[in-house]
Design an enzyme around this catalytic site. Structure first.
Site, PDB file in Angstrom:
ATOM      1  N   LYS A 185      37.923  38.151  35.154  1.00  0.00           N
ATOM      2  CA  LYS A 185      39.446  39.212  35.120  1.00  0.00           C
ATOM      3  C   LYS A 185      39.232  40.713  35.960  1.00  0.00           C
ATOM      4  O   LYS A 185      38.443  41.004  34.818  1.00  0.00           O
ATOM      5  CB  LYS A 185      40.436  38.937  34.151  1.00  0.00           C
ATOM      6  CG  LYS A 185      41.673  39.762  34.811  1.00  0.00           C
ATOM      7  CD  LYS A 185      42.931  39.444  33.068  1.00  0.00           C
ATOM      8  CE  LYS A 185      42.813  40.963  31.736  1.00  0.00           C
ATOM      9  NZ  LYS A 185      42.492  41.958  32.261  1.00  0.00           N
TER      10      LYS A 185
ATOM     11  N   ARG B 187      38.541  41.999  25.004  1.00  0.00           N
ATOM     12  CA  ARG B 187      37.854  42.634  24.388  1.00  0.00           C
ATOM     13  C   ARG B 187      36.678  42.282  22.622  1.00  0.00           C
ATOM     14  O   ARG B 187      36.078  42.160  22.145  1.00  0.00           O
ATOM     15  CB  ARG B 187      38.623  43.502  22.884  1.00  0.00           C
ATOM     16  CG  ARG B 187      39.479  44.540  23.613  1.00  0.00           C
ATOM     17  CD  ARG B 187      40.468  45.388  23.478  1.00  0.00           C
ATOM     18  NE  ARG B 187      41.527  44.872  23.520  1.00  0.00           N
ATOM     19  CZ  ARG B 187      42.820  45.372  23.075  1.00  0.00           C
ATOM     20  NH1 ARG B 187      43.026  46.615  23.256  1.00  0.00           N
ATOM     21  NH2 ARG B 187      43.896  44.687  23.279  1.00  0.00           N
TER      22      ARG B 187
ATOM     23  N   ASP C 248      56.276  44.847  43.515  1.00  0.00           N
ATOM     24  CA  ASP C 248      57.254  45.725  44.551  1.00  0.00           C
ATOM     25  C   ASP C 248      58.173  44.742  45.455  1.00  0.00           C
ATOM     26  O   ASP C 248      58.436  43.544  45.526  1.00  0.00           O
ATOM     27  CB  ASP C 248      55.907  46.036  45.128  1.00  0.00           C
ATOM     28  CG  ASP C 248      56.345  47.166  45.869  1.00  0.00           C
ATOM     29  OD1 ASP C 248      57.133  48.010  45.958  1.00  0.00           O
ATOM     30  OD2 ASP C 248      55.703  48.374  45.718  1.00  0.00           O
ATOM     31  N   ILE C 249      58.750  45.453  46.687  1.00  0.00           N
ATOM     32  CA  ILE C 249      59.442  44.832  47.710  1.00  0.00           C
ATOM     33  C   ILE C 249      59.105  43.211  48.101  1.00  0.00           C
ATOM     34  O   ILE C 249      57.266  43.585  47.881  1.00  0.00           O
ATOM     35  CB  ILE C 249      60.389  45.479  48.339  1.00  0.00           C
ATOM     36  CG1 ILE C 249      59.049  46.311  49.359  1.00  0.00           C
ATOM     37  CG2 ILE C 249      61.226  46.582  48.005  1.00  0.00           C
ATOM     38  CD1 ILE C 249      60.029  47.118  50.454  1.00  0.00           C
TER      39      ILE C 249
ATOM     40  N   ASP D  26      43.620  40.745  39.193  1.00  0.00           N
ATOM     41  CA  ASP D  26      45.197  40.694  37.697  1.00  0.00           C
ATOM     42  C   ASP D  26      45.690  42.129  37.973  1.00  0.00           C
ATOM     43  O   ASP D  26      45.495  43.080  36.525  1.00  0.00           O
ATOM     44  CB  ASP D  26      45.207  40.336  35.785  1.00  0.00           C
ATOM     45  CG  ASP D  26      45.982  40.931  34.671  1.00  0.00           C
ATOM     46  OD1 ASP D  26      46.552  40.095  35.418  1.00  0.00           O
ATOM     47  OD2 ASP D  26      45.127  41.093  33.649  1.00  0.00           O
ATOM     48  N   LEU D  27      46.253  42.198  39.068  1.00  0.00           N
ATOM     49  CA  LEU D  27      47.192  43.418  39.219  1.00  0.00           C
ATOM     50  C   LEU D  27      48.616  42.840  39.235  1.00  0.00           C
ATOM     51  O   LEU D  27      48.996  43.949  39.912  1.00  0.00           O
ATOM     52  CB  LEU D  27      47.135  43.845  40.667  1.00  0.00           C
ATOM     53  CG  LEU D  27      44.515  44.172  41.080  1.00  0.00           C
ATOM     54  CD1 LEU D  27      44.841  44.455  42.323  1.00  0.00           C
ATOM     55  CD2 LEU D  27      44.764  45.092  40.024  1.00  0.00           C
ATOM     56  N   LYS D  28      49.255  42.447  38.798  1.00  0.00           N
ATOM     57  CA  LYS D  28      50.415  42.072  38.497  1.00  0.00           C
ATOM     58  C   LYS D  28      51.631  42.477  39.579  1.00  0.00           C
ATOM     59  O   LYS D  28      52.217  43.613  39.526  1.00  0.00           O
ATOM     60  CB  LYS D  28      50.963  42.511  37.333  1.00  0.00           C
ATOM     61  CG  LYS D  28      49.625  42.358  35.742  1.00  0.00           C
ATOM     62  CD  LYS D  28      50.108  42.362  34.313  1.00  0.00           C
ATOM     63  CE  LYS D  28      49.453  41.989  33.477  1.00  0.00           C
ATOM     64  NZ  LYS D  28      48.610  42.141  33.182  1.00  0.00           N
ATOM     65  N   PHE D  29      51.317  42.373  40.858  1.00  0.00           N
ATOM     66  CA  PHE D  29      51.625  42.736  41.941  1.00  0.00           C
ATOM     67  C   PHE D  29      53.975  42.712  41.672  1.00  0.00           C
ATOM     68  O   PHE D  29      54.181  41.553  41.182  1.00  0.00           O
ATOM     69  CB  PHE D  29      51.894  42.427  43.176  1.00  0.00           C
ATOM     70  CG  PHE D  29      49.974  42.508  43.848  1.00  0.00           C
ATOM     71  CD1 PHE D  29      49.654  43.391  43.909  1.00  0.00           C
ATOM     72  CD2 PHE D  29      49.649  40.887  43.617  1.00  0.00           C
ATOM     73  CE1 PHE D  29      48.086  43.287  44.437  1.00  0.00           C
ATOM     74  CE2 PHE D  29      48.158  41.057  44.488  1.00  0.00           C
ATOM     75  CZ  PHE D  29      47.797  42.092  44.047  1.00  0.00           C
TER      76      PHE D  29
ATOM     77  N   THR E 284      52.496  39.886  26.947  1.00  0.00           N
ATOM     78  CA  THR E 284      51.914  39.615  25.203  1.00  0.00           C
ATOM     79  C   THR E 284      52.621  40.410  23.984  1.00  0.00           C
ATOM     80  O   THR E 284      52.109  40.680  22.589  1.00  0.00           O
ATOM     81  CB  THR E 284      50.463  39.024  24.881  1.00  0.00           C
ATOM     82  OG1 THR E 284      49.639  40.044  25.810  1.00  0.00           O
ATOM     83  CG2 THR E 284      50.527  37.532  26.295  1.00  0.00           C
TER      84      THR E 284
END
Length: 245
Positions: A41, A224, A73-74, A68-71, A132
């Site tokens: 990731k 981690r 936006d519009i 994993d940039l979690k878009f 989470t």
């Protein structure tokens, strides 16, 4: 897109989170885990530090990348970002389900069209539901969401499916409910995975690798406990052994 029959081995289902501050540190981890882990990731920290070159560096070493940039936006902007995720060669990327159906549909459309144009496999497009790090108190008190965590997660899953997405990022606590509601084909990507006896750190909703695996998660994202271990390869081997039972 042809569906994966899901007869994946544990090594195919473990994704190591490269939440580090440089490409050099990321590639050192990829090299250390060679032969055990092939999926990684790349999230906000490493992508901000290294940009698309971070994705290239992992892929050149034979790794597959979950971007994993979690878009969020519009729709037009997210559609463009989805196209670039395909161009980068990500096998999976995510968007925030709270961006709404139109935004998620734009992500699915951008990914499909770019894959067709470029002659590349379409990545899995996954919706983030409830982070989470959030619990019921934060959901209600800070975000003013009246339903339970599980109820809100299931609502967002249904919305994501209507939008044409492939699955959901969700905590271990919601895996069984999602699987029951969404069926076997729905992809479930689970962070918040901690080996037995390890600290929760900043995660509120966690489970052991074995518990998440048995509950029905398709992919386990572990950071981690592996990347911060004195011997990352040994830590990964222990987690894979726990997944196998």
């Amino acid at each position: 897109m042809p569906r994966d029959p899901k007869n994946r081995l544990p090594a195919d289902r473990l994704i190591v989170a490269l939440d580090v501050d440089s490409i050099d540190r990321a590639t050192a981890l990829v090299d250390a885990l060679a032969g055990q882990v092939t999926r990684f990731k790349i999230g906000s920290q490493l992508f901000t530090a290294g940009g698309p070159s971070a994705v290239d560096a992992v892929r050149k070493r034979g790794g597959e990348v979950f971007l994993d940039l979690k878009f969020h936006d519009i729709p037009n902007t997210v559609e463009g970002a989805a196209r670039e995720a395909v161009r980068l060669g990500a096998f999976m990327f995510n968007v925030h389900a709270s961006g709404g159906r139109a935004m998620m549909s734009a992500a699915a459309k951008g990914a499909a069209e770019a894959a067709h144009t470029l002659g590349l496999p379409r990545p899995l497009v996954i919706a983030v539901t409830v982070l989470t790090s959030l619990d019921r108190a934060a959901l209600a008190g800070e975000l003013h969401v009246a339903s339970s965590v599980e109820g809100h997660v299931l609502h967002l899953c249904a919305l994501a499916r209507e939008a044409g997405l492939d699955g959901t990022v969700a905590s271990p606590n919601e895996i069984r409910a999602i699987r029951n509601a969404m069926g076997r084909a729905w992809e479930i990507v689970t962070p918040g995975v901690r080996p037995a006896g390890s600290e929760r750190q900043d995660q509120s909703r966690v489970a052991t690798p074995r518990a998440a695996f048995e509950a029905g998660a398709d992919y386990l994202v572990v950071g981690r406990p592996i990347t911060g271990a004195p011997d990352p390869a040994l830590a990964a081997a222990d987690i894979l052994a726990e997944m196998r039972g």
